[in-house]
Design a protein around this motif. Structure first.
Motif, PDB file in Angstrom:
ATOM      1  N   GLU A  18       6.471  39.722  42.868  1.00  0.00           N
ATOM      2  CA  GLU A  18       6.462  38.330  43.147  1.00  0.00           C
ATOM      3  C   GLU A  18       5.733  38.106  44.835  1.00  0.00           C
ATOM      4  OE1 GLU A  18       7.673  35.712  41.865  1.00  0.00           O
ATOM      5  OE2 GLU A  18       8.572  36.599  39.978  1.00  0.00           O
ATOM      6  N   ALA A  19       5.699  39.119  45.552  1.00  0.00           N
ATOM      7  CA  ALA A  19       5.178  38.838  46.671  1.00  0.00           C
ATOM      8  C   ALA A  19       3.962  39.009  46.653  1.00  0.00           C
ATOM      9  CB  ALA A  19       5.765  39.884  47.631  1.00  0.00           C
ATOM     10  N   PRO A  20       3.108  39.653  45.767  1.00  0.00           N
ATOM     11  CA  PRO A  20       1.688  39.286  45.898  1.00  0.00           C
ATOM     12  C   PRO A  20       1.292  38.325  45.063  1.00  0.00           C
ATOM     13  CG  PRO A  20       2.239  41.842  45.305  1.00  0.00           C
ATOM     14  CD  PRO A  20       3.610  41.112  45.249  1.00  0.00           C
ATOM     15  N   ALA A  21       2.104  37.852  44.170  1.00  0.00           N
ATOM     16  CA  ALA A  21       1.733  36.714  43.604  1.00  0.00           C
ATOM     17  C   ALA A  21       1.765  35.338  44.626  1.00  0.00           C
ATOM     18  CB  ALA A  21       2.369  36.251  42.459  1.00  0.00           C
ATOM     19  N   PHE A  22       2.942  35.375  45.597  1.00  0.00           N
ATOM     20  CA  PHE A  22       3.167  34.194  46.697  1.00  0.00           C
ATOM     21  C   PHE A  22       1.716  34.767  47.681  1.00  0.00           C
ATOM     22  CE2 PHE A  22       3.810  33.694  51.236  1.00  0.00           C
ATOM     23  CZ  PHE A  22       4.269  32.336  50.862  1.00  0.00           C
ATOM     24  N   ARG A  23       1.198  35.937  47.927  1.00  0.00           N
ATOM     25  CA  ARG A  23       0.162  36.130  48.797  1.00  0.00           C
ATOM     26  C   ARG A  23      -1.169  35.552  48.103  1.00  0.00           C
ATOM     27  NH1 ARG A  23      -3.857  36.621  51.653  1.00  0.00           N
ATOM     28  NH2 ARG A  23      -3.895  37.920  53.183  1.00  0.00           N
ATOM     29  N   GLN A  24      -1.256  35.659  46.812  1.00  0.00           N
ATOM     30  CA  GLN A  24      -2.434  35.033  46.137  1.00  0.00           C
ATOM     31  C   GLN A  24      -2.676  33.951  46.107  1.00  0.00           C
ATOM     32  OE1 GLN A  24      -2.726  36.132  41.842  1.00  0.00           O
ATOM     33  NE2 GLN A  24      -4.986  36.068  42.027  1.00  0.00           N
ATOM     34  N   ALA A  25      -1.681  32.936  46.019  1.00  0.00           N
ATOM     35  CA  ALA A  25      -1.462  31.664  46.030  1.00  0.00           C
ATOM     36  C   ALA A  25      -1.806  30.916  47.356  1.00  0.00           C
ATOM     37  CB  ALA A  25      -0.148  31.135  45.447  1.00  0.00           C
ATOM     38  N   ALA A  26      -1.134  31.643  48.343  1.00  0.00           N
ATOM     39  CA  ALA A  26      -1.354  31.288  49.978  1.00  0.00           C
ATOM     40  C   ALA A  26      -2.473  31.780  50.219  1.00  0.00           C
ATOM     41  CB  ALA A  26      -0.147  31.834  50.800  1.00  0.00           C
ATOM     42  N   GLY A  27      -3.173  32.653  49.843  1.00  0.00           N
ATOM     43  CA  GLY A  27      -4.327  33.121  50.409  1.00  0.00           C
ATOM     44  C   GLY A  27      -5.805  32.272  49.918  1.00  0.00           C
ATOM     45  N   GLN A  28      -5.491  31.321  49.006  1.00  0.00           N
ATOM     46  CA  GLN A  28      -6.851  30.605  48.440  1.00  0.00           C
ATOM     47  C   GLN A  28      -7.310  29.644  49.515  1.00  0.00           C
ATOM     48  OE1 GLN A  28      -5.842  28.931  44.393  1.00  0.00           O
ATOM     49  NE2 GLN A  28      -3.850  29.425  44.837  1.00  0.00           N
ATOM     50  N   PRO A  29      -8.738  29.773  49.317  1.00  0.00           N
ATOM     51  CA  PRO A  29      -9.340  28.740  50.342  1.00  0.00           C
ATOM     52  C   PRO A  29      -8.801  27.202  50.351  1.00  0.00           C
ATOM     53  CG  PRO A  29     -11.003  29.977  48.859  1.00  0.00           C
ATOM     54  CD  PRO A  29      -9.580  30.183  48.297  1.00  0.00           C
ATOM     55  N   GLY A  30      -8.456  27.300  51.816  1.00  0.00           N
ATOM     56  CA  GLY A  30      -7.878  25.787  52.125  1.00  0.00           C
ATOM     57  C   GLY A  30      -6.365  25.555  51.806  1.00  0.00           C
ATOM     58  N   ALA A  31      -5.690  26.790  51.026  1.00  0.00           N
ATOM     59  CA  ALA A  31      -4.315  26.562  50.675  1.00  0.00           C
ATOM     60  C   ALA A  31      -3.287  26.376  51.837  1.00  0.00           C
ATOM     61  CB  ALA A  31      -3.939  28.027  49.925  1.00  0.00           C
ATOM     62  N   LEU A  32      -3.601  26.799  52.854  1.00  0.00           N
ATOM     63  CA  LEU A  32      -2.665  26.918  54.019  1.00  0.00           C
ATOM     64  C   LEU A  32      -2.192  25.193  54.340  1.00  0.00           C
ATOM     65  CD1 LEU A  32      -3.834  29.870  56.326  1.00  0.00           C
ATOM     66  CD2 LEU A  32      -1.709  29.660  54.790  1.00  0.00           C
ATOM     67  N   ALA A  33      -3.213  24.408  54.107  1.00  0.00           N
ATOM     68  CA  ALA A  33      -3.137  23.160  54.715  1.00  0.00           C
ATOM     69  C   ALA A  33      -2.489  22.277  53.509  1.00  0.00           C
ATOM     70  CB  ALA A  33      -4.430  22.510  55.055  1.00  0.00           C
ATOM     71  N   ALA A  34      -2.172  22.736  52.235  1.00  0.00           N
ATOM     72  CA  ALA A  34      -1.715  21.944  51.217  1.00  0.00           C
ATOM     73  C   ALA A  34      -0.162  21.906  51.227  1.00  0.00           C
ATOM     74  CB  ALA A  34      -2.003  22.862  49.847  1.00  0.00           C
ATOM     75  N   THR A  35       0.028  20.610  51.034  1.00  0.00           N
ATOM     76  CA  THR A  35       1.282  20.088  51.111  1.00  0.00           C
ATOM     77  C   THR A  35       2.272  20.810  49.955  1.00  0.00           C
ATOM     78  OG1 THR A  35       1.187  18.188  49.623  1.00  0.00           O
ATOM     79  CG2 THR A  35       0.877  17.926  52.052  1.00  0.00           C
ATOM     80  N   VAL A  36       3.464  20.950  50.008  1.00  0.00           N
ATOM     81  CA  VAL A  36       4.479  21.566  49.103  1.00  0.00           C
ATOM     82  C   VAL A  36       5.411  20.629  48.466  1.00  0.00           C
ATOM     83  CG1 VAL A  36       5.830  23.486  48.716  1.00  0.00           C
ATOM     84  CG2 VAL A  36       4.190  23.833  50.277  1.00  0.00           C
ATOM     85  N   PRO A  37       5.174  20.185  47.379  1.00  0.00           N
ATOM     86  CA  PRO A  37       5.844  19.054  46.812  1.00  0.00           C
ATOM     87  C   PRO A  37       7.344  19.205  46.676  1.00  0.00           C
ATOM     88  CG  PRO A  37       3.922  19.441  45.478  1.00  0.00           C
ATOM     89  CD  PRO A  37       3.844  20.308  46.402  1.00  0.00           C
ATOM     90  N   SER A  38       7.538  20.739  46.328  1.00  0.00           N
ATOM     91  CA  SER A  38       9.126  21.067  46.242  1.00  0.00           C
ATOM     92  C   SER A  38       9.635  21.293  47.546  1.00  0.00           C
ATOM     93  CB  SER A  38       9.112  22.399  45.240  1.00  0.00           C
ATOM     94  OG  SER A  38       8.214  23.394  45.936  1.00  0.00           O
TER      95      SER A  38
END
Length: 257
Positions: A18-38
């Motif tokens: 689960e942790a690498p999957a989280f890191r992959q999602a968060a590490g995408q270009p521009g992802a850090l600024a994305a809002t989290v609907p949940s």
């Protein structure tokens, strides 16, 4: 009905996935600024900083070998937690340190926790697996298509919500309801009966001791995949993603997270 029980190896394996999957999602270009609907009001960067702070906090007390309350009773995102891309590198370090500590930690070692559970380190192996899995889903939801939580992990997550979060008073729904709710996973042979006792809290009924003639007087039944049941309890998805019969409002008393 099978009765799934996790152990250190299972939870460590889940964390490694689960942790690498989280890191992959968060590490995408521009992802850090994305809002989290949940997680209303949060960005993916907030998720990264929060989860890293949780890892750091658990490392600070779980291996002490005592059951006394730590000086810092909850994780805090201090000013020293990096922002921007540096937060990802910081998270990498915190995750690596947590995994090393948990991998070495005897699950039977005395350790404080905030729930009505045995004061053993195994609580934190389990807690970190589920904390990471739910936030992995959050990060994926913010950046693309979120994958469900693996069925056995989700079953254990539902059990944790019912045997730890809710009895500890960490409820986000109404606390004045009375009745019995049955939860049933459709993709794995597992069900739970939960008695709502108003302000007195909840009681998780032991389905292994229920007789065929026993009447748990369920007033609400919710059926769905183990992942959907877990995410609904955490408020990530609405209860209407489940097949619900009976008094639907009783389910709101099971929200946690």
């Amino acid at each position: 009905m099978t009765r799934w029980h996790g152990n250190k190896e299972f939870w460590i394996s889940a964390l490694r996935s689960e942790a690498p999957a989280f890191r992959q999602a968060a590490g995408q270009p521009g992802a850090l600024a994305a809002t989290v609907p949940s997680c209303p009001g949060w960005t993916v960067e907030d998720l990264v900083r929060h989860l890293g702070a949780v890892y750091r906090w658990v490392r600070s007390h779980a291996s002490r070998g005592v059951t006394s309350r730590p000086e810092q009773p909850r994780p805090v995102v201090d000013d020293d937690v990096p922002t921007g891309p540096a937060a990802l590198t910081w998270w990498d370090d915190e995750y690596s340190a947590l995994l090393t500590m948990l991998d070495r930690l005897d699950p039977e070692m005395p350790a404080w926790n905030w729930a009505p559970q045995p004061k053993k380190a195994a609580f934190w192996h389990r807690r970190m697996a589920h904390e990471t899995a739910v936030h992995r889903w959050d990060a994926q939801m913010a950046t693309g298509l979120a994958e469900p939580v693996e069925a056995k992990l989700a079953v254990d997550g539902v059990a944790e919500a019912l045997d730890s979060w809710l009895p500890a008073g960490r409820r986000r729904g109404p606390t004045d309801r009375l009745g019995v709710v049955q939860l049933a996973a459709t993709d794995i042979d597992q069900e739970w009966f939960v008695r709502l006792r108003g302000e007195a809290g909840i009681a998780l009924l032991d389905t292994a001791t229920l007789l065929d003639t026993a009447d748990p007087r369920a007033r609400a039944l919710a059926r769905g995949t183990a992942s959907d049941l877990l995410l609904a309890l955490y408020g990530r998805v609405p209860f209407d993603v489940l097949e619900v019969t009976g008094d639907v409002t009783l389910l709101e008393s099971l929200r946690t997270g």
